[in-house]
Motif scaffolding. Structure first.
Motif, PDB file in Angstrom:
ATOM      1  N   LYS B 239      22.716  -4.788  19.841  1.00 46.60           N
ATOM      2  CA  LYS B 239      24.140  -4.736  20.161  1.00 46.60           C
ATOM      3  C   LYS B 239      24.503  -3.568  21.057  1.00 46.60           C
ATOM      4  CE  LYS B 239      24.316  -8.440  18.099  1.00 46.60           C
ATOM      5  NZ  LYS B 239      24.233  -9.612  19.017  1.00 46.60           N
ATOM      6  N   ALA B 240      23.625  -2.597  21.206  1.00 46.47           N
ATOM      7  CA  ALA B 240      23.797  -1.512  22.177  1.00 46.47           C
ATOM      8  C   ALA B 240      22.470  -0.770  22.293  1.00 46.47           C
ATOM      9  CB  ALA B 240      24.899  -0.543  21.747  1.00 46.47           C
ATOM     10  N   LEU B 241      22.250  -0.180  23.456  1.00 42.96           N
ATOM     11  CA  LEU B 241      21.053   0.630  23.711  1.00 42.96           C
ATOM     12  C   LEU B 241      21.500   2.029  24.125  1.00 42.96           C
ATOM     13  CD1 LEU B 241      18.886  -1.877  25.822  1.00 42.96           C
ATOM     14  CD2 LEU B 241      18.376  -1.066  23.491  1.00 42.96           C
ATOM     15  N   VAL B 242      20.880   3.034  23.524  1.00 49.69           N
ATOM     16  CA  VAL B 242      21.117   4.419  23.934  1.00 49.69           C
ATOM     17  C   VAL B 242      19.766   4.981  24.372  1.00 49.69           C
ATOM     18  CG1 VAL B 242      21.937   6.697  23.267  1.00 49.69           C
ATOM     19  CG2 VAL B 242      23.016   4.649  22.289  1.00 49.69           C
ATOM     20  N   ALA B 243      19.583   5.102  25.675  1.00 53.13           N
ATOM     21  CA  ALA B 243      18.312   5.567  26.238  1.00 53.13           C
ATOM     22  C   ALA B 243      18.439   7.062  26.520  1.00 53.13           C
ATOM     23  CB  ALA B 243      17.995   4.806  27.516  1.00 53.13           C
TER      24      ALA B 243
END
Lengths: 367, 367
Positions: B239-243
């Protein structure tokens, strides 16, 4: 106002405690270790990631090795007088005490819920402690275990040949309590281990004891020698020892050093049916007999003699793991190291106890 | 009666939340992996413990390899709509997100306190995941890092030659936020790693996603490729990516697969002063530009451009680590994945959100 505030505060305390894990803190650290110089190695170019930017890696230089990893959970409503340290066995990590392979509550959670400050750890070269290059730093080679090995050696099955990937063909120990349907999850917890790193492991454990004790140490299997030897090195800092199926022991000539430390030794079932465990238990009992002879207080909890059948070497994962934990908890309480009621002043009590313990190296006099 | 009970319940909720960690559960598991047959090896006799009873160790047989380790912390007052998975970088473990090397609160604790269900893990062959024999199972050799290496490569110091054991002789990056006085504690967190295990790591992460998601994945450095590639393999579950400073990326040709997943990419400071990081960042920005081109929503958080100076590659350990965490938290809240107030029905809300998310593979429409 005061009479109104007090009952509200009491309600909050109870609610937080029953909201299964109310912690005042949790975290981790590494402790111990040493620096080692490595020379005469090449400089490599390493691409760490496919399509990534090459990096120069000079294998020469100073390496940080032989530290250990410790994770702690500190309940808001502290009831243990001192922290409880949990030390795992060979080829394993602190995961030993976490959720069982079949997803039930492990001893870590149990003792945190009881109000103990718990320090669970990975020994040198296991798990999050990391490991060092060999044969340059560690001597010898790592030992890897095939899936059959712990099954046959940890009294889950009846010795050599008892393992099969087909559950119908497994020869289990009588009344086995191990959650054998989750055996594949258990072997995933296994990690490679050396047989040449004992001194480094002991050094790191001593560094841990110097950092967080006075304490109780609960230790399993390979850690038998670590628990007893570290307690012999720091007798004033150890307020009780719980040896869970110790596979090694301390220095028998120095057994008297442990005479002021109440010691509980726990053995599971089916030992007579195994090829190695009768001798391993004999070694353990002979060692603690030396502590008793010197005037020490040792209790043996032989589970089948107490009517509790089927425990494997991995007691903390067996189906009745919380029953066994409860017996250890009761024994610790009898040593005066635990406050069982929920008085709001429990933390003050623990602080006071810690103060007392620090001032009374012989321990146990506050009972 | 009812009007009396309600305010008391509200007080309890607040108290538990502020009693720093109120968890409804915590625990761990291993996931993924496969069995491998090894033949043609000797049978050894191993003495695991000095003075112990020798054991037969048959090196032939079936080995369980390439599973990964996951530890979870589930707050009583859940506010994240989905679990938050934290994936560490190369040569490291989940310890990355725990207590900082200088003993401050890390991102794991921060996000648990905010009310996120956090799943922190050790990738295949790192930490508590264990590792397999090589070259039989893992190809190539493990990479060990001397103490100087991360200092010079993680933008703590100014590149090659910037490390010295003498703090007075270290050449730090300008305005460095890394707690350099605790650098020795940081290198104790380093573990050996292979450069040949990426496929196995990805398989295990996919098994994890299949087990616990829908979720948000926060990933660092080497896990750049794992986060993006696993999201490409399971786009409906992320539901979301934090790279966080990704050192690798996904399959650029398949960038469009990620277009429905809001993505935040975070970079620290002093990149222009490093020999490798300008190219690494360029690679990352080019990849996420492909997602944007396909209609995806990508935001770049370039910390120095936001007026936040001195961050190293290890942002989650830097002195301002909680400031950076706060920006990530704000971004997650903007994606509609977080409920900021303390309403007693927060858990019901999260359950409802999870239901919505499961039914809306494109995600984000509930905002």
């Amino acid at each position: 106002m005061r009479t109104v505030i007090v009952p509200v505060a009491a309600s909050i305390l109870t609610a937080c405690t029953s909201a299964p894990y109310a912690l005042r803190d949790m975290g981790s650290f590494h402790v111990g270790g040493r620096d080692v110089e490595i020379t005469g190695k090449p400089v490599k170019e390493v691409v760490f990631t496919p399509g990534g930017v090459p990096a120069k890696v000079d294998l020469n230089g100073t390496y940080s090795v032989e530290a250990m990893y410790v994770q702690y959970f500190l309940p808001a409503n502290r009831r243990g007088a001192v922290p409880l340290l949990m030390w795992h066995g060979g080829g394993l990590t602190g995961v030993t005490y976490e959720t069982t392979p079949d997803g039930r509550e492990g001893w870590l959670n149990y003792f945190v819920k009881q109000g103990w400050d718990v320090y669970n750890s990975d020994a040198v070269e296991r798990g999050r402690a990391g490991w060092a290059m060999f044969p340059d730093i560690f001597k010898g080679e790592p030992v890897f275990l095939a899936k059959a090995n712990p099954f046959e050696r940890f009294r889950i099955g009846q010795g050599a040949g008892s393992y099969s990937p087909d559950p119908a063909k497994q020869k289990l120990m009588p009344a086995s309590q191990f959650p054998v349907e989750a055996y594949d999850n258990f072997v995933k917890q296994n990690v490679p281990r050396w047989t040449t790193t004992d001194d480094a492991i002991i050094r790191a454990y001593i560094a841990l004891v110097d950092k967080v004790c006075p304490c109780v140490i609960l230790f399993h299997s390979q850690a038998g020698q670590f628990g007893f030897k570290v307690a012999q090195a720091r007798p004033d800092k150890v307020k009780a020892l719980v040896a869970v199926e110790p596979a090694g022991v301390g220095d028998a000539k120095q057994a008297a050093v442990l005479k002021s430390i109440p010691t509980l030794v726990v053995y599971g079932d089916n030992i007579a049916l195994d090829s190695r465990w009768p001798q391993i238990r004999k070694n353990g009992l002979e060692f603690v007999a030396e502590i008793s002879k010197a005037g020490g207080k040792v209790e043996i909890l032989d589970l089948p003699k107490a009517g509790i059948r089927g425990n494997s070497h991995m007691l903390m994962m067996d189906r009745n793991n919380l029953q066994v934990a409860g017996l250890i908890q009761d024994w610790l309480a009898k040593q005066g190291l635990y406050r069982g009621d929920t008085a709001a002043s429990a933390s003050d009590w623990a602080d006071e106890m810690r103060g007392n313990l620090s001032n009374t190296p012989r321990g146990m006099i506050m009972r």
